[in-house]
Design a protein around this motif. Sequence first.
Motif, PDB file in Angstrom:
ATOM      1  N   ARG A 225       0.810  -1.227   0.000  1.00  0.00           N
ATOM      2  CA  ARG A 225       0.000   0.000   0.000  1.00  0.00           C
ATOM      3  C   ARG A 225       0.839   1.271   0.000  1.00  0.00           C
ATOM      4  N   SER A 226       1.964   1.268   0.724  1.00  0.00           N
ATOM      5  CA  SER A 226       2.780   2.485   0.820  1.00  0.00           C
ATOM      6  C   SER A 226       3.934   2.496  -0.177  1.00  0.00           C
ATOM      7  N   ARG A 227       4.193   1.314  -0.777  1.00  0.00           N
ATOM      8  CA  ARG A 227       5.318   1.161  -1.706  1.00  0.00           C
ATOM      9  C   ARG A 227       6.655   1.487  -1.033  1.00  0.00           C
ATOM     10  N   GLN A 228       6.719   1.216   0.266  1.00  0.00           N
ATOM     11  CA  GLN A 228       7.957   1.362   1.015  1.00  0.00           C
ATOM     12  C   GLN A 228       8.304   0.011   1.636  1.00  0.00           C
ATOM     13  N   GLU A 229       9.585  -0.260   1.738  1.00  0.00           N
ATOM     14  CA  GLU A 229      10.043  -1.535   2.273  1.00  0.00           C
ATOM     15  C   GLU A 229      10.527  -1.349   3.705  1.00  0.00           C
ATOM     16  N   ALA A 270      -0.476   6.308   8.174  1.00  0.00           N
ATOM     17  CA  ALA A 270      -0.105   6.729   9.531  1.00  0.00           C
ATOM     18  C   ALA A 270       0.995   5.849  10.099  1.00  0.00           C
ATOM     19  N   LEU A 271       0.900   4.539   9.910  1.00  0.00           N
ATOM     20  CA  LEU A 271       1.926   3.637  10.422  1.00  0.00           C
ATOM     21  C   LEU A 271       3.251   3.861   9.697  1.00  0.00           C
ATOM     22  N   ALA A 272       3.200   4.034   8.389  1.00  0.00           N
ATOM     23  CA  ALA A 272       4.422   4.302   7.625  1.00  0.00           C
ATOM     24  C   ALA A 272       5.067   5.601   8.095  1.00  0.00           C
TER      25      ALA A 272
END
Length: 326
Positions: A225-229, A270-272
């Motif tokens: 969803r955030s496209r972050q690892e 929010a979590l990211a």
Amino acid sequence: MSLEEPPRLSFPVIGIGGSAGGLEAFIEFFEKQSPDSGMAFVIVQHLPPERESMVAQILAKHTSMPVIQIEDGMAVEPNHVYIIRPGRTLTIKDGHLHLGEPVEKPGYRRPVDDFFKSLAEEQRERAVCVIMSGMGSNGTGGAQSIKAVGGMCVAQEPESAKFPGMPRSLIDAGLADFILRPQDMSEVLVRYVNHPYAKGDPSIQEMFRKERQAFTEIIAVLRARSRQEFGGYKKPTVLRRIQRRMGLHQLLKLADYVKLLRTTPSEVTALADDLVIHVTGFFRDAPAWEALRERVIKPLVAERESNTSLRVWVTACSSGEEAYSL
């Protein structure tokens, strides 16, 4: 303060910042506070030294908790309200309040930020900051420190504030976990400080050990969803951020938080953001950049007899207000 160290005090400390129009908000806030909540409250205002403060006397009429104007070295106790002295800065260390430099002295004009930053180091997840009515942005920088160590940030609803500048600054910075009228804050505070996360209940650690699959699912949802690892982040850091989000939402099972993530895109964001604000803390540390400029860049420039300059743009910052010229 190391993230592995526990909070200094066994009870939560609520830092409340405000300036113009703040007294009305403080009254509304304390009229709804239980006198035996187990929390300590510290009010920090930016007041000129020549102005005698009547805040303690006024608030004492609206709460049965002891309301005390701070003396240097005073120990913090639960179910007490502490008021900063006019014209002074304030910090907390090892469970005691310390009056510092006058606010008129250069570099000491943000007393709310100063206190919140020390509160973050002292209390970690048991640190809560509340920004009430006031002008300017004092408190936003300190709130960032509290959020970075896993505490909670609350902003007064700007429409209910006589001067919305301070709470609006917190909201615009994306740091407000809740935006509420002063009279509606009590319930949120009580729920948060009694959640296993803020109480340091060991059962929450046992829950995470039993629900490893749910943790893997959270990382997968973040990635998709955030496209972050975030799989390479230290597991304890990620777990603490998940615990914080569960505390805000009053969830006790990791599986329930997975469901929330899957159905609420804003929670993924929010979590990211919570994860990023911690690991990029160095890039927002102005003293660190100043030390780098004085001890590294200047000697290099002098040696090369050059006017070379370096512009550093902070990771995850789009506004530019966190950029530093070295």
